[in-house]
Design a protein around this motif. Structure first.
Motif, PDB file in Angstrom:
ATOM      1  N   MET A 260      20.666 -20.560 -29.181  1.00 38.64           N
ATOM      2  CA  MET A 260      20.457 -19.346 -29.965  1.00 38.64           C
ATOM      3  C   MET A 260      20.367 -18.116 -29.058  1.00 38.64           C
ATOM      4  N   TYR A 261      19.718 -18.280 -27.913  1.00 42.63           N
ATOM      5  CA  TYR A 261      19.559 -17.179 -26.970  1.00 42.63           C
ATOM      6  C   TYR A 261      20.918 -16.734 -26.423  1.00 42.63           C
ATOM      7  N   VAL A 262      21.762 -17.692 -26.079  1.00 43.79           N
ATOM      8  CA  VAL A 262      23.093 -17.378 -25.571  1.00 43.79           C
ATOM      9  C   VAL A 262      23.971 -16.816 -26.690  1.00 43.79           C
ATOM     10  N   TYR A 263      23.831 -17.354 -27.888  1.00 39.16           N
ATOM     11  CA  TYR A 263      24.602 -16.865 -29.035  1.00 39.16           C
ATOM     12  C   TYR A 263      24.333 -15.377 -29.275  1.00 39.16           C
ATOM     13  N   LYS A 264      23.040 -15.006 -29.182  1.00 37.44           N
ATOM     14  CA  LYS A 264      22.672 -13.604 -29.373  1.00 37.44           C
ATOM     15  C   LYS A 264      23.271 -12.737 -28.268  1.00 37.44           C
ATOM     16  N   GLN A 265      23.219 -13.209 -27.038  1.00 40.68           N
ATOM     17  CA  GLN A 265      23.793 -12.440 -25.937  1.00 40.68           C
ATOM     18  C   GLN A 265      25.302 -12.282 -26.102  1.00 40.68           C
TER      19      GLN A 265
ATOM     20  N   TYR B 131      21.989 -28.239 -18.257  1.00 41.08           N
ATOM     21  CA  TYR B 131      23.414 -27.942 -18.382  1.00 41.08           C
ATOM     22  C   TYR B 131      23.621 -26.668 -19.194  1.00 41.08           C
ATOM     23  N   ALA B 132      22.854 -26.508 -20.277  1.00 41.55           N
ATOM     24  CA  ALA B 132      22.992 -25.318 -21.115  1.00 41.55           C
ATOM     25  C   ALA B 132      22.703 -24.054 -20.310  1.00 41.55           C
ATOM     26  N   ARG B 133      21.676 -24.118 -19.472  1.00 40.37           N
ATOM     27  CA  ARG B 133      21.346 -22.954 -18.646  1.00 40.37           C
ATOM     28  C   ARG B 133      22.442 -22.690 -17.620  1.00 40.37           C
ATOM     29  N   ALA B 134      22.914 -23.758 -16.952  1.00 47.71           N
ATOM     30  CA  ALA B 134      23.943 -23.591 -15.928  1.00 47.71           C
ATOM     31  C   ALA B 134      25.237 -23.059 -16.538  1.00 47.71           C
ATOM     32  N   ARG B 135      25.594 -23.557 -17.707  1.00 46.56           N
ATOM     33  CA  ARG B 135      26.825 -23.109 -18.358  1.00 46.56           C
ATOM     34  C   ARG B 135      26.715 -21.645 -18.774  1.00 46.56           C
ATOM     35  N   ALA B 136      25.540 -21.264 -19.283  1.00 47.44           N
ATOM     36  CA  ALA B 136      25.338 -19.872 -19.676  1.00 47.44           C
ATOM     37  C   ALA B 136      25.455 -18.951 -18.464  1.00 47.44           C
ATOM     38  N   GLU B 137      24.824 -19.344 -17.364  1.00 56.37           N
ATOM     39  CA  GLU B 137      24.879 -18.523 -16.161  1.00 56.37           C
ATOM     40  C   GLU B 137      26.292 -18.456 -15.611  1.00 56.37           C
ATOM     41  N   GLY B 138      27.069 -19.538 -15.768  1.00 57.83           N
ATOM     42  CA  GLY B 138      28.459 -19.532 -15.338  1.00 57.83           C
ATOM     43  C   GLY B 138      29.305 -18.566 -16.137  1.00 57.83           C
ATOM     44  N   LEU B 139      28.851 -18.263 -17.362  1.00 54.47           N
ATOM     45  CA  LEU B 139      29.560 -17.323 -18.221  1.00 54.47           C
ATOM     46  C   LEU B 139      28.978 -15.909 -18.126  1.00 54.47           C
ATOM     47  N   GLY B 140      28.063 -15.725 -17.164  1.00 55.79           N
ATOM     48  CA  GLY B 140      27.488 -14.409 -16.967  1.00 55.79           C
ATOM     49  C   GLY B 140      26.345 -14.057 -17.902  1.00 55.79           C
TER      50      GLY B 140
END
Length: 212
Positions: A196-201, A134-143
């Motif tokens: 953390m990876y998405v937070y940095k992005q 879900y974390a990966r899918a949500r991140a990809e949904g946010l670009g």
């Protein structure tokens, strides 16, 4: 990790089978749906009735054949967003059935000395294992991208099924306790890594915005 390194091997192993399915006019979606139903039935019948060895091998074979749908879609040129969505969604159903089957087994059959550890570890692996994709899918949904982490789907399946096989061979229920806790901890670490990876992005993106 295994999901990334095992793809070339799966293409070699299942390419001929995929081509046979194409000749038989079997669609990728049909393979996805039938494979999922078979896996769910196997996991929710064999594991709860203490047939761990048979369950591990049956579910393992069905999980391996899950590679067929993608190869059929590529060969026939029918790869689509719908197919990817269906495959990912039904993967979550299959995973839930496997860990639910192990939960029921632990409640009914596990050695009392390890029962609580297995139940807690399996529940944690089930919950956080669902958060990982879900974390990966949500991140990809946010670009953004979140394809990092210690334990992905293939890793979780291999560990859980090998543990079920070993326990079914009477090597000791402690193996299941160790395996489930490894998956629990690995899933928690993976969720934190992705956050953390998405937070940095997200921060890098906000710093790139023009200042008013």
């Amino acid at each position: 990790m295994l999901s990334r390194t095992g793809r070339p091997l799966s293409q070699v192993l299942f390419g001929p089978i995929a081509r046979l399915c194409v000749k038989a006019h079997i669609s990728a979606d049909a393979v996805t749906i039938v494979g999922t139903l078979a896996g769910v039935i196997a996991a929710l019948t064999l594991f709860p009735f203490d047939h761990l060895t048979a369950g591990a091998w049956t579910v393992g074979v069905l999980v391996i054949f899950d590679n067929l749908d993608g190869q059929i879609a590529r060969i026939t040129g029918t790869a689509s967003k719908w197919g990817a969505f269906l495959d990912s969604t039904l993967d979550r159903v299959s995973d839930g059935a496997i860990f639910s089957g192990i939960l029921v087994w632990a409640y009914l059959w596990a050695d009392p000395s390890y029962q609580a550890a297995i139940l807690i570890g399996t529940l944690g692996a089930l919950v956080f294992g669902a958060v990982v994709p879900y974390a990966r899918a949500r991140a990809e949904g946010l670009g953004m991208n979140a394809s990092v982490g210690l334990a992905e789907r293939a890793d979780r399946l291999v560990i859980s099924l090998v543990a079920a096989w070993f326990v079914g061979m009477e090597w000791g229920d402690w193996i299941m306790a160790v395996a489930m806790w490894l998956l629990f901890i690995g899933a928690v670490i993976t969720v934190v890594q992705r956050m953390m990876y998405v937070y940095k992005q997200a921060n890098d993106h906000s710093n790139d915005l023009p200042k008013e």
